[in-house]
Design an enzyme around this catalytic site. Structure first.
Site, short mmCIF file in Angstrom:
data_model
loop_
_atom_site.label_atom_id
_atom_site.label_comp_id
_atom_site.label_asym_id
_atom_site.label_seq_id
_atom_site.Cartn_x
_atom_site.Cartn_y
_atom_site.Cartn_z
N TYR A 47 -9.55 4.23 3.06
CA TYR A 47 -10.11 3.08 3.77
C TYR A 47 -11.61 3.25 4.02
O TYR A 47 -12.36 2.27 4.02
CB TYR A 47 -9.37 2.84 5.09
N GLY B 103 1.27 -10.62 -5.88
CA GLY B 103 -0.02 -11.22 -6.24
C GLY B 103 -0.64 -11.85 -5.01
O GLY B 103 -0.13 -11.73 -3.90
N HIS C 255 0.82 -1.21 0.00
CA HIS C 255 0.00 0.00 0.00
C HIS C 255 0.86 1.27 0.00
O HIS C 255 0.56 2.23 -0.71
CB HIS C 255 -0.91 0.01 1.23
N TYR D 68 11.52 -3.27 -3.41
CA TYR D 68 10.96 -2.96 -4.73
C TYR D 68 10.50 -1.51 -4.78
O TYR D 68 10.39 -0.83 -3.75
CB TYR D 68 9.79 -3.89 -5.07
N GLU E 228 1.34 1.84 7.83
CA GLU E 228 1.65 2.68 6.66
C GLU E 228 2.13 4.06 7.08
O GLU E 228 3.03 4.64 6.44
CB GLU E 228 0.43 2.76 5.75
N GLY F 210 11.80 -13.99 -10.91
CA GLY F 210 11.89 -13.92 -9.46
C GLY F 210 13.31 -13.79 -8.96
O GLY F 210 13.53 -13.58 -7.77
N TYR G 199 8.27 -3.33 -9.20
CA TYR G 199 9.41 -4.10 -9.70
C TYR G 199 10.47 -4.17 -8.61
O TYR G 199 10.82 -3.14 -8.00
CB TYR G 199 10.02 -3.46 -10.94
N SER G 200 11.00 -5.35 -8.38
CA SER G 200 12.10 -5.49 -7.43
C SER G 200 13.34 -4.80 -7.98
O SER G 200 13.63 -4.86 -9.18
CB SER G 200 12.41 -6.98 -7.19
N PRO H 60 14.94 -9.89 -6.83
CA PRO H 60 15.28 -9.54 -5.45
C PRO H 60 16.44 -10.36 -4.90
O PRO H 60 17.25 -9.85 -4.12
CB PRO H 60 13.98 -9.79 -4.68
#
Length: 386
Positions: free
Chosen positions: A98, A379, A88, A189, A140, A268, A206-207, A271
């Site tokens: 929220y 995801g 987030h 990322y 956050e 993958g 994106y990492s 990272p």
């Protein structure tokens, strides 16, 4: 903590709501975007909406959170909440949003469960939602406070665009203004925002694949359903300006001298390559075992970087699995049953969800505690959300 009043209600209705949440979330998103179409411009991913990934993520997180409250009174699922909060924060989610989500989500719940929902049930599930929302808001706010600047999006110039294996490209960026740079940790990322040909802005995480700290480089692979990577590959050129976020992600290299196992598949590896680069740059003496699975040798996006960094470390070893055999690699899919894992190792894991699920299970069966298994999920991650 869930109140004594709400807990039996949630426990009794969780099977029903859990079975319907996958149908409720599409209704929620239709309501949300009808009322706030601007959220599809630069915040929500249009491709994730089409694929259903966003709906699965929301459904899985709510159901998992409620299940945790019932099964573990007085505690919160901190790992899952941390992962969501970092995601987030990388998108700039704000506290008022929220309330917007609550209004449309509970309207969708009322629509789907109109025949069975009662004021008591609605009140209990409202408590669950705000327990989750308040926990995320707190996390956050702390993440935003830790930035070196007070901005969500910053302009960075594309300094280099380098092919990195079949279908992959590495983008090296440099600051385009004087905004203070938040240092990145190995494994984190960034969000990258691009403008599609029709003018709509879309964002994807994106990492960071290169050195951490103040540098910014990431590697993308063209995939079938995304909209951001094709723009980066085919339209963005050296010298162009990209809007990027501060770095986020809680799956970073932990301090210590214990052995490190880096397991990845496909893109993958980004990272894990960043973590490996940080170990090589520091001249680490830790034992490092790098495990990577790929379809073909030419498809390995960061092959040169990772093999060079392994060679720079005295206590590093690389094992490779390829679906199409090549010299020096094992044929087929990665399996930890073929690996002599070092004692007291910490495992860092990234790749497609089926790959991660399988390797995580094998690692636990091999005696690696779950607390030493760190994974990055881009995801829905329902399989580990509990």
């Amino acid at each position: 903590m869930l109140s004594d009043k709400s807990r039996p209600v949630i426990e009794a209705t969780l099977p029903l709501v859990g079975s319907r949440i996958g149908a409720i979330t599409p209704k929620f998103y239709r309501r949300l975007f009808a009322a706030h179409p601007e959220l599809l411009d630069g915040l929500f991913s249009r491709s994730n909406q089409r694929s259903g990934n966003q709906q699965q993520a929301l459904a899985g997180s709510i159901a998992a959170f409620a299940t945790h409250l019932v099964n573990n009174p007085g505690t919160l699922p901190e790992t899952v909440l941390s992962r969501i909060a970092h995601r987030h924060a990388s998108l700039g989610i704000s506290e008022p949003q929220y309330q917007v989500v609550y209004e449309h989500l509970f309207a969708a719940i009322g629509e789907d469960l109109a025949e069975v929902i009662t004021p008591e049930i609605a009140e209990a599930w409202t408590e669950v939602y705000w327990l989750m929302a308040d926990a995320l808001i707190k996390l956050e706010k702390a993440l935003y406070a830790g930035q070196a600047n007070d901005r969500m999006w910053m302009p960075w110039r594309v300094a280099a665009k380098t092919p990195a294996g079949a279908g992959s490209m590495t983008f090296t960026l440099e600051p385009a203004d004087e905004t203070p740079v938040t240092p990145a940790l190995p494994g984190q990322y960034i969000s990258v925002k691009v403008v599609l040909p029709e003018g709509l802005r879309q964002v994807r995480q994106y990492s960071l694949s290169g050195e951490a700290g103040s540098g910014r480089s990431f590697t993308t692979k063209l995939d079938g359903g995304g909209e951001v990577s094709p723009v980066l590959h085919h339209i963005v050129q050296v010298g162009d300006i990209l809007e990027i976020s501060n770095p986020y992600g809680e799956i970073t290299l932990k301090d210590g001298d214990d052995p490190v196992v880096l397991a990845s598949a496909g893109i993958g590896c980004t990272p894990t390559a960043s973590i490996l680069r940080s170990l090589a740059e520091s001249g680490s003496g830790r034992q490092v075992l790098v495990l990577h699975a790929e379809s073909t040798l030419d498809s390995w996006a960061l092959r040169s970087q990772m093999t060079d960094d392994v060679e720079r470390l005295d206590s590093a070893e690389l094992q490779l699995w390829l679906e199409q055999p090549a010299a020096g690699a094992k044929e087929g899919f990665m399996s930890l049953r073929e690996v002599d894992l070092p004692a007291n190792a910490s495992l860092y894991l990234c790749g497609p969800l089926p790959f991660m699920k399988n390797i995580r299970n094998e690692a636990i069966n091999a005696g690696i505690p779950a607390t030493r298994i760190h994974y990055e999920v881009f995801g829905p991650d329902i399989w580990v959300a509990g």
